[in-house]
Each structure stands twice: as C-alpha cells, then as structure tokens.
Scaffold this motif. Structure first.
Motif, short mmCIF file in Angstrom:
data_model
loop_
_atom_site.label_atom_id
_atom_site.label_comp_id
_atom_site.label_asym_id
_atom_site.label_seq_id
_atom_site.Cartn_x
_atom_site.Cartn_y
_atom_site.Cartn_z
N ASP A 1 0.84 -1.20 0.00
CA ASP A 1 0.00 0.00 0.00
C ASP A 1 0.88 1.26 0.00
OD1 ASP A 1 -2.62 1.59 0.80
OD2 ASP A 1 -1.15 2.05 2.36
N ALA A 2 1.84 1.30 0.90
CA ALA A 2 2.70 2.49 1.03
C ALA A 2 3.52 2.69 -0.25
CB ALA A 2 3.62 2.34 2.24
N PHE A 3 4.05 1.60 -0.80
CA PHE A 3 4.86 1.73 -2.02
C PHE A 3 4.01 2.22 -3.19
CE2 PHE A 3 6.76 0.20 -5.95
CZ PHE A 3 8.02 0.76 -5.84
N LEU A 4 2.82 1.65 -3.37
CA LEU A 4 1.97 2.08 -4.47
C LEU A 4 1.62 3.56 -4.34
CD1 LEU A 4 0.32 1.63 -7.01
CD2 LEU A 4 -1.53 0.73 -5.57
N ARG A 5 1.32 3.99 -3.13
CA ARG A 5 0.99 5.41 -2.93
C ARG A 5 2.20 6.31 -3.25
NH1 ARG A 5 -3.94 6.14 -0.35
NH2 ARG A 5 -4.83 4.27 0.62
N LYS A 6 3.40 5.88 -2.84
CA LYS A 6 4.61 6.65 -3.17
C LYS A 6 4.86 6.67 -4.67
CE LYS A 6 7.24 6.14 1.08
NZ LYS A 6 8.48 5.63 1.69
N LEU A 7 4.65 5.55 -5.31
CA LEU A 7 4.82 5.46 -6.76
C LEU A 7 3.87 6.42 -7.47
CD1 LEU A 7 6.23 3.91 -9.07
CD2 LEU A 7 4.44 2.19 -8.88
N LEU A 8 2.63 6.45 -7.06
CA LEU A 8 1.64 7.34 -7.67
C LEU A 8 1.96 8.81 -7.40
CD1 LEU A 8 -1.61 5.33 -6.89
CD2 LEU A 8 -0.45 5.54 -9.09
N ALA A 9 2.59 9.08 -6.27
CA ALA A 9 2.94 10.46 -5.90
C ALA A 9 4.26 10.91 -6.53
CB ALA A 9 3.02 10.59 -4.39
N GLY A 10 4.95 10.00 -7.19
CA GLY A 10 6.24 10.35 -7.81
C GLY A 10 7.37 10.39 -6.82
N GLU A 11 7.26 9.63 -5.74
CA GLU A 11 8.25 9.66 -4.67
C GLU A 11 9.15 8.43 -4.63
OE1 GLU A 11 5.80 10.17 -1.23
OE2 GLU A 11 5.19 12.20 -1.80
N VAL A 12 9.17 7.65 -5.71
CA VAL A 12 10.03 6.47 -5.77
C VAL A 12 11.27 6.82 -6.59
CG1 VAL A 12 10.24 4.09 -6.58
CG2 VAL A 12 8.11 4.87 -5.51
N THR A 13 12.43 6.64 -5.97
CA THR A 13 13.70 6.95 -6.63
C THR A 13 13.83 6.17 -7.94
OG1 THR A 13 14.68 7.28 -4.46
CG2 THR A 13 16.20 7.00 -6.29
N ASP A 14 14.30 6.85 -8.96
CA ASP A 14 14.56 6.27 -10.28
C ASP A 14 13.30 5.87 -11.05
OD1 ASP A 14 17.32 6.55 -9.92
OD2 ASP A 14 17.49 4.58 -8.99
N VAL A 15 12.14 6.30 -10.59
CA VAL A 15 10.90 6.06 -11.34
C VAL A 15 10.24 7.40 -11.57
CG1 VAL A 15 8.66 4.93 -11.40
CG2 VAL A 15 10.59 3.76 -10.31
N LYS A 16 10.15 7.78 -12.83
CA LYS A 16 9.53 9.06 -13.18
C LYS A 16 8.02 8.91 -13.17
CE LYS A 16 9.50 12.72 -16.51
NZ LYS A 16 9.11 12.95 -17.85
N ARG A 17 7.38 9.81 -12.48
CA ARG A 17 5.92 9.82 -12.43
C ARG A 17 5.38 10.17 -13.81
NH1 ARG A 17 2.44 14.00 -8.76
NH2 ARG A 17 0.42 13.00 -8.92
N ALA A 18 4.58 9.30 -14.37
CA ALA A 18 4.07 9.50 -15.72
C ALA A 18 2.93 10.50 -15.77
CB ALA A 18 3.63 8.17 -16.32
N LYS A 19 2.14 10.54 -14.71
CA LYS A 19 0.98 11.42 -14.68
C LYS A 19 0.40 11.45 -13.28
CE LYS A 19 -2.76 9.72 -16.63
NZ LYS A 19 -3.70 9.05 -17.55
N LYS A 20 -0.48 12.38 -13.05
CA LYS A 20 -1.24 12.40 -11.80
C LYS A 20 -2.55 11.68 -12.06
CE LYS A 20 -3.33 15.02 -8.26
NZ LYS A 20 -3.81 16.12 -7.63
N ILE A 21 -2.82 10.67 -11.26
CA ILE A 21 -4.07 9.93 -11.40
C ILE A 21 -5.08 10.55 -10.45
CG2 ILE A 21 -5.20 7.73 -11.04
CD1 ILE A 21 -2.76 6.39 -12.19
N SER A 22 -6.19 10.96 -11.04
CA SER A 22 -7.23 11.63 -10.27
C SER A 22 -8.59 11.08 -10.68
CB SER A 22 -7.15 13.13 -10.53
OG SER A 22 -8.10 13.81 -9.79
N PRO A 23 -9.42 10.75 -9.71
CA PRO A 23 -9.22 10.95 -8.28
C PRO A 23 -8.28 9.89 -7.71
CG PRO A 23 -11.33 9.85 -8.65
CD PRO A 23 -10.75 10.16 -10.01
#
Length: 151
Positions: free
Chosen positions: A105-127
């Motif tokens: 859960d925590a990792f997926l939320r960080k991934l979606l927020a763009g907070e995972v090192t070496d992984v570029k956030r592709a977009k903001k998913i909303s909602p």
C-alpha cells in the motif's frame, strides 16, 4: 494483449494504457519480489496476465459503442486509470501475505505520488485512492467516478 482492447479505443486510449503499463508494472513487480512475502509462489508473467485480465473485464463495457460515446475524454481517462490501478492492486498486490499488504500500500501510494527513486511519475491519477485505510479497502465506482470503501 493490446490487440484485444475495445475497437472503439483510438491512439489516445491505447497510449494511455501503454504508459500505465510501462510506468507502474515494472516497479510494482520489483517491489513484490524484493520487499514482500507471497502466500504462494508466483511468476511475473502470471501476475501481469492476471492484472490485464482484471482490467480487460472492466473494459468489456466498451464493447458497446454507446457506452463509450456517452463519456467525455476526461471520464474515459479517469476510468482507464482507476480500473488499471484496481486491477494491479488485486493481481500483483493480491499475491502478498497480510503482513506485506501495508508495505505494498505504502509503495503504491509513493509510486503514484512520484516519490520512488529512479521512477519518473508518468501522470497524476485523479481521483486518487483515499488515504484512510489501505488501497485494498477501495473499489472504483463508475457511477460517480469515485473510489468507495467496500468494507
């Protein structure tokens, strides 16, 4: 698998789905393998295929072109993004044991927020998935275009 998408999908929808796959699946698979304990052994291909099967089941509504035509481009994007997340939670995330669910859960939320090192956030998913509880507590409802607690 991309060839099995609803025929009403154009380049925009197909590109969005490809981007979701490329952005989210590799780091989630890596996290499951390195940081989680599974209830039973799995292989990467089966986890991904299970996720795509779940996603495809949600997309079946678009076999009816009227369903697709009744939605705006933004609504279609919201559905694709949210249904894809739901499918990942209940495929890659479903294979982990109870103690590994909070870290997933925590990792997926960080991934979606763009907070995972070496992984570029592709977009903001909303909602976004609500913060209360875990990602396992929610289902995305087409009616209302929102995540709702199903517990």
């Amino acid at each position: 698998w991309m060839d099995t998408l609803p025929t009403v999908f154009g380049d925009v929808e197909r590109s969005n789905i490809r981007n979701l796959i490329d952005w989210l699946i590799p780091p989630l698979l890596h996290f499951v393998r390195k940081s989680c304990v599974e209830t039973a052994p799995t292989v990467d291909q089966n986890l991904v295929k299970s996720g795509l099967n779940l996603f495809s089941a949600q997309l079946a509504v678009f076999k009816d072109e009227r369903e697709y035509g009744a939605l705006s481009a933004k609504e279609i994007t919201v559905l694709l993004d949210s249904w894809f997340l739901f499918a990942l939670i209940w495929s890659l995330g479903a294979s982990v044991d109870t103690d590994s669910r909070k870290p997933f859960d925590a990792f997926l939320r960080k991934l979606l927020a763009g907070e995972v090192t070496d992984v570029k956030r592709a977009k903001k998913i909303s909602p976004g998935i609500p913060e209360r509880g875990t990602v396992y507590d929610y289902v995305f409802q087409r009616r209302g275009f929102q995540w709702v607690n199903w517990m």
